[in-house]
Design a protein around this motif. Structure first.
Motif, mmCIF file in Angstrom:
data_model
loop_
_atom_site.group_PDB
_atom_site.id
_atom_site.type_symbol
_atom_site.label_atom_id
_atom_site.label_comp_id
_atom_site.label_asym_id
_atom_site.label_seq_id
_atom_site.Cartn_x
_atom_site.Cartn_y
_atom_site.Cartn_z
ATOM 1 N N PHE A 301 0.974 -1.161 -0.042
ATOM 2 C CA PHE A 301 0.089 0.014 -0.107
ATOM 3 C C PHE A 301 0.786 1.276 0.075
ATOM 4 O O PHE A 301 1.992 1.425 0.857
ATOM 5 C CB PHE A 301 -0.874 -0.042 1.534
ATOM 6 N N PRO A 302 0.624 2.339 -0.815
ATOM 7 C CA PRO A 302 -0.768 2.269 -1.652
ATOM 8 C C PRO A 302 -0.319 2.297 -2.982
ATOM 9 O O PRO A 302 -0.950 2.677 -4.199
ATOM 10 C CB PRO A 302 -1.130 3.875 -1.585
ATOM 11 N N HIS A 303 0.779 1.281 -3.347
ATOM 12 C CA HIS A 303 1.304 1.368 -4.822
ATOM 13 C C HIS A 303 0.417 0.426 -5.868
ATOM 14 O O HIS A 303 0.973 0.486 -6.925
ATOM 15 C CB HIS A 303 2.743 0.921 -4.672
ATOM 16 N N ALA A 304 -0.268 -0.710 -5.322
ATOM 17 C CA ALA A 304 -0.801 -1.588 -6.067
ATOM 18 C C ALA A 304 -1.675 -1.009 -7.366
ATOM 19 O O ALA A 304 -1.766 -1.285 -8.614
ATOM 20 C CB ALA A 304 -1.681 -2.619 -5.453
ATOM 21 N N GLY A 305 -2.183 0.224 -7.107
ATOM 22 C CA GLY A 305 -2.941 0.767 -7.989
ATOM 23 C C GLY A 305 -2.475 1.335 -9.328
ATOM 24 O O GLY A 305 -3.184 1.812 -9.947
ATOM 25 N N SER A 306 -1.264 1.740 -9.039
ATOM 26 C CA SER A 306 -0.544 2.550 -10.174
ATOM 27 C C SER A 306 -0.665 1.729 -11.503
ATOM 28 O O SER A 306 -0.937 2.253 -12.357
ATOM 29 C CB SER A 306 0.858 2.844 -9.651
ATOM 30 N N ALA A 307 -0.144 0.351 -11.384
ATOM 31 C CA ALA A 307 -0.240 -0.328 -12.541
ATOM 32 C C ALA A 307 -1.651 -0.757 -13.135
ATOM 33 O O ALA A 307 -1.689 -0.883 -14.401
ATOM 34 C CB ALA A 307 0.566 -1.638 -12.305
ATOM 35 N N LEU A 308 -2.752 -0.354 -12.345
ATOM 36 C CA LEU A 308 -3.760 -0.691 -12.669
ATOM 37 C C LEU A 308 -4.561 0.751 -13.472
ATOM 38 O O LEU A 308 -5.593 0.354 -14.141
ATOM 39 C CB LEU A 308 -4.760 -1.092 -11.396
ATOM 40 N N SER A 309 -3.910 1.650 -13.133
ATOM 41 C CA SER A 309 -4.523 3.031 -13.561
ATOM 42 C C SER A 309 -4.609 2.996 -15.038
ATOM 43 O O SER A 309 -5.881 3.270 -15.758
ATOM 44 C CB SER A 309 -3.643 4.002 -13.075
ATOM 45 N N PRO A 310 -3.755 2.646 -15.818
ATOM 46 C CA PRO A 310 -4.035 2.741 -17.250
ATOM 47 C C PRO A 310 -4.992 1.719 -17.888
ATOM 48 O O PRO A 310 -5.931 1.947 -18.741
ATOM 49 C CB PRO A 310 -2.750 2.237 -17.917
ATOM 50 N N LEU A 311 -5.227 0.602 -17.059
ATOM 51 C CA LEU A 311 -6.206 -0.633 -17.437
ATOM 52 C C LEU A 311 -7.530 0.240 -17.039
ATOM 53 O O LEU A 311 -8.482 0.077 -17.744
ATOM 54 C CB LEU A 311 -5.736 -1.838 -16.749
ATOM 55 N N ARG A 312 -7.681 0.621 -15.695
ATOM 56 C CA ARG A 312 -8.887 1.109 -15.496
ATOM 57 C C ARG A 312 -9.388 2.441 -16.262
ATOM 58 O O ARG A 312 -10.687 2.304 -16.624
ATOM 59 C CB ARG A 312 -8.764 1.819 -14.146
#
Length: 371
Positions: A301-312
């Protein structure tokens, strides 16, 4: 005027109803807090994703709109460095999705935007002097806790176990939020390392109320007056409500999130660490179903969302929520799309009616002028 069974918290906070609006980072701003405060509840502002300038601006808007206490909420997690090896492992896990959406798997990623409470935040509290400062994931350092207390603010924090509640009281918390397993969004876990032993609200609230001497607020799965009345009967002084307020027009969730909430079911959520690196309750998505809601590959936390951001971003352009964090508690099916001020008044009326029918001590009131 309502007379509630327990006035301890109402007197401390100078509010009319035992209803606390849950601070929800990224899903609200001062507009929601103002509406709840106008109805006599405690309005909250989630500050974990805001800059000091944004916090100052939002508090200013609140102060201009209503004469009422405000709760400013912060995360106090340990700011861990994202190791390159961990990021690479996560990128590999997400590679098939990047390929499916035609995205560059090696593109530069946005930085995580959730900052822990710091000395700069303490200085801001000394300037703004909020009536309540609340924390998630424990408490900041003793030095920072004392600085906040010297401003005159009451300190609240979330506990997911009795042990966490006792720790919070021993380290300076004036009010404890008993966060049951049903709650949407991030778990406030800070002493425990596993989630499979987490406790539901019905069991957690009376145990925490017996274990501490400070007021307790019940949170998790409370979306109507029945839940508030139950919380009061179990020993809580108030109820904290989050997901039910996401249905209100004042919330800032996306239309896709709003649609998912409107179609939610009691068994439609799960705890997941995929979106941030910490366990949080979300409506189930394709990513959660295919990878599994809890993965050891998710970065800290809180870094997991960074790689998901382009996909989202790409998926949401197509009207899909496959990679979106759809925070929700287990009682979203009870949600009503009412303005937040009206919803707060309805919740208070419902709770009073239940308390009166059940003969809960002190549950009498004169009717409100507003519906």
């Amino acid at each position: 005027m309502y007379i509630w069974p327990n006035h301890t918290l109402l007197d401390l906070l100078h509010i009319e109803h035992p209803i606390v609006q849950s601070p929800m980072a990224g899903a609200q701003d001062s507009e929601l807090a103002i509406a709840v405060a106008r109805a006599g509840g405690l309005g909250s502002l989630a500050c974990a994703m805001l800059s000091p300038e944004q916090i100052r601006e939002q508090v200013g808007l609140f102060r201009q709109a209503v004469s009422a206490p405000i709760n400013l909420n912060f995360f106090c997690h340990q700011d861990l460095r994202l190791e390159p090896e961990a990021l690479q492992e996560w990128r590999l896990k997400l590679l098939p999705y990047y390929q499916e959406y035609g995205l560059d798997p090696n593109q530069e990623l946005p930085k995580a935007s959730r900052a822990p409470f710091s000395r700069q935040h303490a200085e801001l509290m000394e300037e703004l002097k909020p009536e309540v400062v609340s924390f998630h994931f424990g408490l900041p350092s003793a030095e920072l806790v004392q600085r906040v207390k010297k401003t005159g603010a009451l300190i609240m924090s979330s506990a997911t176990t009795t042990a966490e509640a006792v720790w919070l009281q021993e380290h300076g918390a004036d009010i404890i939020i008993a966060q049951g397993l049903e709650a949407g969004g991030h778990r406030g876990v800070f002493l425990e390392s596993t989630v499979h032993q987490q406790v539901g609200t019905l069991s957690l609230v009376p145990q925490i109320a017996d274990a501490v001497s400070v007021p307790v607020i019940a949170a998790g799965g409370i979306a109507d007056g029945r839940g508030i009345a139950a919380a009061l009967a179990l020993g809580a002084s108030a109820a904290q409500i989050g997901t039910a307020y996401l249905f209100c027009p004042e919330s800032k969730i996306t239309p896709l999130h709003r649609e998912a909430l409107s179609n939610s079911r009691s068994d439609g959520t799960a705890l997941t660490n995929l979106f941030s690196g910490r366990p949080a309750r979300s409506i189930s998505t394709r990513l959660m179903n295919e990878i599994g809601p809890l993965s050891s590959s998710a970065p800290v936390f809180p870094h997991a969302g960074s790689a998901l951001s382009p996909l989202r971003i790409e998926a949401e352009k197509k009207g899909r929520t496959e990679f979106s964090s759809l925070w929700s508690g287990q009682s979203a099916a009870l949600g009503r799309p009412l303005p937040a001020e009206q919803l707060t008044l309805v919740l208070a009326q419902e709770a009073q009616g239940v308390c009166k029918r059940l003969g809960v001590a002190g549950a009498t009131h004169a009717p409100l002028d507003k519906p």
